[in-house]
Design a protein around this motif. Structure first.
Motif, short mmCIF file in Angstrom:
data_model
loop_
_atom_site.label_atom_id
_atom_site.label_comp_id
_atom_site.label_asym_id
_atom_site.label_seq_id
_atom_site.Cartn_x
_atom_site.Cartn_y
_atom_site.Cartn_z
N ASP A 11 0.81 -1.21 0.00
CA ASP A 11 0.00 0.00 0.00
C ASP A 11 0.85 1.26 0.00
O ASP A 11 0.32 2.36 0.09
N GLU A 12 2.16 1.12 -0.09
CA GLU A 12 3.05 2.27 -0.19
C GLU A 12 3.56 2.40 -1.61
O GLU A 12 3.85 1.40 -2.27
N VAL A 13 3.67 3.63 -2.10
CA VAL A 13 4.25 3.87 -3.41
C VAL A 13 5.49 4.73 -3.22
O VAL A 13 5.41 5.87 -2.79
N SER A 14 6.65 4.18 -3.54
CA SER A 14 7.90 4.91 -3.44
C SER A 14 8.13 5.73 -4.70
O SER A 14 7.63 5.39 -5.77
N SER A 15 8.90 6.79 -4.56
CA SER A 15 9.30 7.57 -5.73
C SER A 15 10.12 6.69 -6.67
O SER A 15 9.91 6.69 -7.88
N VAL A 16 11.05 5.93 -6.10
CA VAL A 16 11.87 4.99 -6.87
C VAL A 16 11.89 3.67 -6.12
O VAL A 16 12.14 3.64 -4.91
N ARG A 17 11.60 2.58 -6.83
CA ARG A 17 11.72 1.24 -6.26
C ARG A 17 12.53 0.37 -7.20
O ARG A 17 12.25 0.31 -8.39
N LEU A 18 13.54 -0.28 -6.65
CA LEU A 18 14.36 -1.22 -7.40
C LEU A 18 14.11 -2.61 -6.82
O LEU A 18 14.21 -2.81 -5.61
N VAL A 19 13.78 -3.56 -7.70
CA VAL A 19 13.42 -4.91 -7.26
C VAL A 19 14.32 -5.92 -7.95
O VAL A 19 14.28 -6.07 -9.18
N ASP A 35 17.63 -4.64 -3.99
CA ASP A 35 16.29 -4.16 -3.63
C ASP A 35 16.45 -2.83 -2.89
O ASP A 35 17.25 -2.74 -1.95
N LEU A 36 15.67 -1.83 -3.28
CA LEU A 36 15.81 -0.51 -2.65
C LEU A 36 14.55 0.30 -2.87
O LEU A 36 13.96 0.27 -3.95
N ASP A 37 14.13 1.03 -1.83
CA ASP A 37 13.02 1.97 -1.93
C ASP A 37 13.51 3.36 -1.55
O ASP A 37 14.17 3.54 -0.51
N ILE A 38 13.16 4.35 -2.36
CA ILE A 38 13.51 5.75 -2.10
C ILE A 38 12.21 6.54 -2.06
O ILE A 38 11.41 6.50 -3.00
N ALA A 39 12.00 7.26 -0.97
CA ALA A 39 10.73 7.94 -0.74
C ALA A 39 10.61 9.21 -1.57
O ALA A 39 11.61 9.82 -2.00
N THR A 68 20.12 -6.55 -16.49
CA THR A 68 20.14 -7.96 -16.89
C THR A 68 18.95 -8.69 -16.30
O THR A 68 18.39 -9.60 -16.91
N ALA A 69 18.56 -8.28 -15.10
CA ALA A 69 17.38 -8.85 -14.44
C ALA A 69 16.85 -7.82 -13.45
O ALA A 69 17.54 -6.86 -13.10
N GLY A 70 15.60 -8.02 -13.02
CA GLY A 70 15.00 -7.11 -12.05
C GLY A 70 14.21 -6.00 -12.70
O GLY A 70 14.03 -5.96 -13.92
N ALA A 71 13.74 -5.07 -11.86
CA ALA A 71 12.84 -4.02 -12.35
C ALA A 71 13.14 -2.68 -11.70
O ALA A 71 13.61 -2.61 -10.56
N VAL A 72 12.85 -1.61 -12.47
CA VAL A 72 12.90 -0.23 -11.99
C VAL A 72 11.49 0.33 -12.04
O VAL A 72 10.85 0.31 -13.09
#
Length: 353
Positions: A11-19, A35-39, A68-72
């Protein structure tokens, strides 16, 4: 907020999320499952040595490198396959790349010109952007007529005028001299607060990261070692790498840790937390909770506001920083002297490795 560095709850939306972000160049893994979340509105630093993966992560956020893998994700939208010009981000590089044939107003207005904004409107907005970075009286000058710090401000104004959701800064102060760099650190923080947008700042300078940013991610070998506020990362490093890279610390482990702390768990003690006294027989006993060891001064290094002492304690080299005002009160301490080092037990921080 989620745990530092981990994805936020659904239920949170980060400005930038790396998965699970990964980038490989042949057999070399530059970024490894990050993995990283930036508010939203956060001033965030990616700190690490050369080759640690921080700039590669920045380029993947910008779209200049494909993972190569993962998502922005930007504002909850997956932009992993979206080209750079369709992402609501702007980048300021160490090389400011200003157009030499254009004056400052034209340089700053260029992005609006590409978007088709009317000449009158774009000039008005460009003038406001120059005012924001304190260059309002220099609109007709060319880049070669400016100092390095002024060119840096123009590059910032050009990036900010499009009001991106995220501004990426790749070591933008690296080419400046120390005094100007310190001045621009303060100005950058002020501009970020006024603009209210997310800043992601890549640097290898620990002081810069601690001075500017709300949170810091410490990178090593393509992974994040620790994420937290500057105080958290500095005062409570989780690993040997963080303790040694951010600030100056002595790591005590193995038999020496068991001897001093009753456990083989590694611990780090910051150089400025250690008290140094001449090791004579008149020294008083240490109070409860204090630990003391005797050693020999191997080297002294004068560094202006403090002196750095390297003290050999039975083969383990301790680093001590002593402010020069207190050093003067206590008298000179020279190489080869026996000294007592002491610190409070709570100031020795446990490390995971």
């Amino acid at each position: 907020m989620s745990e530092p560095g981990r994805p936020a709850s659904t239920d949170e939306v980060s400005s930038v999320r790396l998965v699970g972000l990964t980038k490989k160049f042949g057999a070399v893994t530059a970024v490894d499952g990050l993995d990283l979340d930036i508010a939203d509105g956060e001033f965030f630093a990616m700190l690490g040595p050369s080759g640690s993966g921080k700039t590669t992560v920045l380029r993947m956020i910008a779209g200049f490198e494909a993972p190569t893998a993962g998502a922005v994700l930007l504002d909850g939208t997956d932009v992993t396959k979206t080209p750079p010009f369709r992402r609501d981000v702007n980048t300021v590089f160490q090389d400011y790349a200003l157009f030499p044939h254009m004056n400052l107003l034209q340089n700053v207005a260029y992005g609006l010109r590409v978007k088709g904004v009317k000449p009158g409107d774009r000039d008005r907005q460009a003038a406001q952007a120059l005012d924001q970075v304190q260059l309002g009286g220099m609109a007709t000058r060319r880049p070669h007529e400016l100092s390095g710090g002024q060119r840096q401000r123009v590059a910032l104004a050009r990036a900010l005028i499009n009001r991106p959701r995220v501004l990426l800064l790749d070591e933008p102060l690296g080419a400046l001299d120390l005094q100007l760099r310190q001045q621009m650190q303060v100005e950058l923080k002020s501009i970020q607060r006024e603009a209210g947008i997310t800043f992601i700042f890549v640097t290898h300078d620990q002081e810069e990261a601690l001075t500017l940013c709300d949170r810091v991610a410490v990178f090593s070998q393509g992974k994040i070692e620790q994420v937290g506020t500057g105080i958290e990362v500095y005062e409570r490093p989780v690993s040997r790498f963080v303790a040694n890279f951010v600030g100056t610390a002595t790591v005590i482990d193995g038999d020496r840790a068991r001897e001093l702390f009753g456990t083989k768990e590694s611990r780090a003690i910051r150089a400025e937390k250690i008290t140094l006294e001449p090791g004579n027989s008149d020294l008083p006993e240490l109070p409860a909770g204090q630990i003391g060891v005797f050693g020999t001064v191997a080297e002294t290094v004068f560094a202006g506001i403090h002196t750095r002492y390297l003290v050999d304690v039975a083969g383990l080299m301790f680093t001590v920083l002593l402010a020069n005002d207190s050093r003067r009160h206590g008298g000179e301490i020279h190489r080869g002297e026996t000294v007592r080092l002491s610190w409070h037990l709570d100031q020795a921080v446990p490390l995971r490795d």
